[in-house]
Every structure is written in structure tokens, then in C-alpha cells.
Design a protein around this motif. Structure first.
Motif, PDB file in Angstrom:
ATOM      1  N   ARG A 109       0.889  -1.182   0.197  1.00 19.92           N
ATOM      2  CA  ARG A 109       0.145   0.131   0.109  1.00 19.92           C
ATOM      3  C   ARG A 109       0.755   1.229  -0.138  1.00 19.92           C
ATOM      4  NH1 ARG A 109      -2.419   4.989   0.108  1.00 19.92           N
ATOM      5  NH2 ARG A 109      -0.744   5.367   1.186  1.00 19.92           N
ATOM      6  N   GLU A 110       0.911   2.073  -1.073  1.00 19.76           N
ATOM      7  CA  GLU A 110       1.453   3.173  -1.331  1.00 19.76           C
ATOM      8  C   GLU A 110       1.137   3.855  -2.578  1.00 19.76           C
ATOM      9  OE1 GLU A 110       2.676   6.022  -0.116  1.00 19.76           O
ATOM     10  OE2 GLU A 110       4.430   5.245   0.743  1.00 19.76           O
ATOM     11  N   THR A 111       1.302   4.917  -2.630  1.00 22.98           N
ATOM     12  CA  THR A 111       0.799   5.763  -4.082  1.00 22.98           C
ATOM     13  C   THR A 111       1.309   6.996  -3.700  1.00 22.98           C
ATOM     14  OG1 THR A 111      -0.912   5.953  -5.468  1.00 22.98           O
ATOM     15  CG2 THR A 111      -1.347   6.677  -3.298  1.00 22.98           C
ATOM     16  N   PRO A 112       1.962   7.562  -4.957  1.00 21.59           N
ATOM     17  CA  PRO A 112       2.467   6.964  -6.126  1.00 21.59           C
ATOM     18  C   PRO A 112       3.620   6.043  -5.907  1.00 21.59           C
ATOM     19  CG  PRO A 112       3.204   9.187  -6.262  1.00 21.59           C
ATOM     20  CD  PRO A 112       2.318   9.082  -5.057  1.00 21.59           C
ATOM     21  N   LEU A 113       4.099   5.034  -6.771  1.00 17.34           N
ATOM     22  CA  LEU A 113       5.131   4.138  -6.744  1.00 17.34           C
ATOM     23  C   LEU A 113       6.332   4.640  -7.273  1.00 17.34           C
ATOM     24  CD1 LEU A 113       2.920   0.960  -6.970  1.00 17.34           C
ATOM     25  CD2 LEU A 113       3.786   1.669  -4.985  1.00 17.34           C
ATOM     26  N   SER A 114       7.280   4.672  -6.696  1.00 16.90           N
ATOM     27  CA  SER A 114       8.612   4.977  -7.334  1.00 16.90           C
ATOM     28  C   SER A 114       9.099   3.720  -8.073  1.00 16.90           C
ATOM     29  CB  SER A 114       9.750   5.301  -6.243  1.00 16.90           C
ATOM     30  OG  SER A 114      10.281   4.208  -5.440  1.00 16.90           O
ATOM     31  N   HIS A 173      10.141   0.997  -5.604  1.00 18.78           N
ATOM     32  CA  HIS A 173       9.024   0.047  -5.506  1.00 18.78           C
ATOM     33  C   HIS A 173       8.476  -1.104  -6.444  1.00 18.78           C
ATOM     34  CE1 HIS A 173       7.776   4.120  -2.941  1.00 18.78           C
ATOM     35  NE2 HIS A 173       8.872   3.265  -2.277  1.00 18.78           N
ATOM     36  N   LEU A 174       8.422  -0.500  -7.399  1.00 16.64           N
ATOM     37  CA  LEU A 174       8.240  -1.352  -8.655  1.00 16.64           C
ATOM     38  C   LEU A 174       9.028  -2.502  -8.887  1.00 16.64           C
ATOM     39  CD1 LEU A 174       6.861   1.437 -11.051  1.00 16.64           C
ATOM     40  CD2 LEU A 174       5.328  -0.353 -10.068  1.00 16.64           C
ATOM     41  N   PRO A 215      -1.989  -5.966  -4.326  1.00 13.97           N
ATOM     42  CA  PRO A 215      -2.040  -4.726  -3.772  1.00 13.97           C
ATOM     43  C   PRO A 215      -3.240  -4.258  -3.129  1.00 13.97           C
ATOM     44  CG  PRO A 215      -1.189  -4.221  -6.033  1.00 13.97           C
ATOM     45  CD  PRO A 215      -1.548  -5.886  -5.957  1.00 13.97           C
ATOM     46  N   CYS A 216      -3.300  -3.463  -1.959  1.00 20.41           N
ATOM     47  CA  CYS A 216      -4.531  -3.016  -1.196  1.00 20.41           C
ATOM     48  C   CYS A 216      -5.134  -2.183  -2.168  1.00 20.41           C
ATOM     49  CB  CYS A 216      -4.144  -2.527   0.184  1.00 20.41           C
ATOM     50  SG  CYS A 216      -3.422  -3.763   1.151  1.00 20.41           S
ATOM     51  N   MET A 217      -6.180  -2.628  -3.311  1.00 16.34           N
ATOM     52  CA  MET A 217      -6.801  -1.808  -4.056  1.00 16.34           C
ATOM     53  C   MET A 217      -8.071  -2.396  -4.008  1.00 16.34           C
ATOM     54  SD  MET A 217      -4.679  -1.610  -7.666  1.00 16.34           S
ATOM     55  CE  MET A 217      -2.860  -0.641  -7.801  1.00 16.34           C
TER      56      MET A 217
END
Ligand SMILES: Cc1cc2nc3c(=O)[nH]c(=O)nc-3n(C[C@H](O)[C@H](O)[C@H](O)COP(=O)(O)O)c2cc1C
Length: 201
Positions: free
Chosen positions: A138-143, A146-147, A162-164
Motif C-alpha cells: 500500500r503506497e501511492t504513487p510508486l517509485s 518500489h516497482l 495490492p490493497c486496491m
């Protein structure tokens, strides 16, 4: 406890880290308890801080769990720093592990083989033993970092979930949003689920 890791009664390890969305973990743990699945729960220090902010229960997971007796009975709370706990060893057979929600900190550690607390150690064991590991970042945006860390974990055998929350089941409440996610997470472990929000046409 069963010795068969494929049994519906084999334990599941749940690691809760300091990303936003502790509420996802609560819903999943409650669902595991409804199914009487033994759950080894590991809560990072920062998850307690986030839980205090998001759940308003003064950060005490023990207090939060004891609100519901059936949950309390199924959950074994493990110390975050106890790398000698049973789930830190590959000899302890489990159905799998979910990290929910997963912070970018824990994601990065895992992607680089760092296992200096019980969450990263138990997850590292899942990867080496080729057991089910579901990582719920869970993070946004993704660097790009992260990816790349997610890609590394997917290549190592983890499922990145992802927690989406989805919206196609016309949710009206936060519980509705959580239920779809919980159902999909149960699917990952081949467990039945109290909620059914399947797309059937
Ligand atoms: C209120 C709050 C919300 C946070 N939300 C996130 C988040 O959504 N994702 C994330 O990666 N880190 C988030 N953080 C930062 C992590 O808690 C921090 O990076 C911490 O070192 C994670 O440690 P852990 O992986 O051991 O739990 C949040 C911190 C706070 C205090």
C-alpha cells in the motif's frame, strides 16, 4: 494443529506492517477466525503506530483482538523481534503467509533478502520453501524502486496483491470494499469465505 500444509486447518501467518490500511488485516483475521484457522499474527512496531491513528484503539492490538472472543481464540500473537518463533523455521509447516498491508520498507527488505525481524524472516522462509506468500503493498504513487522490488518478489514466487479495492460490486460501505478484498485473499489460500462478491453473468 495439522501437519499437512495443504489442509484447510494448517496455520496461516499474517504479518501486519506500518502501511496505511490496517483495517484490511482486521477483516482478514476476523474471517480466518470465523473459519477457525489458526493464525500466527506478527505486528511490526510501526504498524502499532498506524493502527493507533487509523483504528483509534490506543495502538494495542491485543486490546483490539480481545474485542471479539472467537478471534482471540484463533490468533497467536508473535513478537515482532522473535526470530526464534516457530514460523521463523522452514520445519514449521504452514499454509502460507500474507503481509497485509505491506509497507515499502518491508517490501524493500524482503526483495533484498533481509530478514531481521519475524515478518521478514517468516516471509523469507516462505520464498525459500516455495510456500504461498501474498504481499499486499500500500503506497501511492510508486517509485521505480518500489516497482522493481515488487517485480523481484514476483520473480521469487510471491503473489503481489495490492490493497486496491474494486468497485464493480457496487459497494456502499467501507465494509463492502473490505469484503471483496478479503474474499480474493481467501481465494489465494483456497479458503472458503463468508462473503461472495463474485462477478457472475
Ligand atoms: C500514519 C502513517 C501511515 C503510513 N502509511 C504508509 C503507507 O501507506 N505505505 C508505506 O509504505 N509506508 C507508510 N508509512 C510509513 C511506514 O510506517 C514506515 O516506512 C515504517 O518504517 C514501516 O516499518 P515496517 O515495515 O517495519 O512496518 C506510514 C506511516 C504512518 C505513521
Amino acid at each position: 494443529m495439522t501437519n499437512n500444509p495443504n489442509s484447510e486447518k494448517a496455520p496461516i501467518v499474517v504479518g501486519v506492517t506500518g502501511a496505511s490500511g490496517v483495517i484490511y488485516a482486521r477483516e482478514f483475521i476476523r474471517e480466518l477466525a470465523r473459519q477457525r484457522v489458526e493464525t500466527h499474527l506478527i505486528v511490526s512496531d510501526h504498524a502499532r503506530t498506524v493502527a493507533a491513528a487509523e483504528l483509534g484503539v490506543s495502538g494495542e492490538f491485543e486490546q483490539w483482538l480481545s474485542l471479539n472472543e472467537s478471534v482471540h481464540a484463533c490468533v497467536r500473537l508473535q513478537r515482532f523481534d522473535d526470530v526464534a518463533a516457530s514460523c521463523a523455521s522452514g520445519t514449521f509447516r504452514i499454509r502460507g503467509m500474507a503481509i497485509l498491508p505491506c509497507s515499502m520498507n518491508t517490501l524493500g527488505a524482503l526483495a533484498h533478502g533481509i530478514a531481521d525481524n519475524l515478518i521478514t524472516r517468516a516471509a523469507d522462509v516462505c520464498l525459500k520453501e516455495r510456500r504461498k506468500l501474498v504481499v499486499c503493498p500500500r503506497e501511492t504513487p510508486l517509485s521505480l524502486i518500489h516497482l522493481r522490488n515488487m517485480a523481484a518478489l514476483a520473480e521469487a514466487g510471491a503473489t503481489i496483491m495490492p490493497c486496491m479495492p474494486g468497485f464493480y460490486h457496487a459497494p456502499e460501505t467501507i465494509d463492502d470494499l473490505l469484503q471483496l478484498f478479503t474474499m480474493k485473499l481467501c481465494d489465494q489460500f483456497d479458503l472458503p469465505c463468508s462473503f461472495s462478491h463474485r462477478w457472475l453473468k
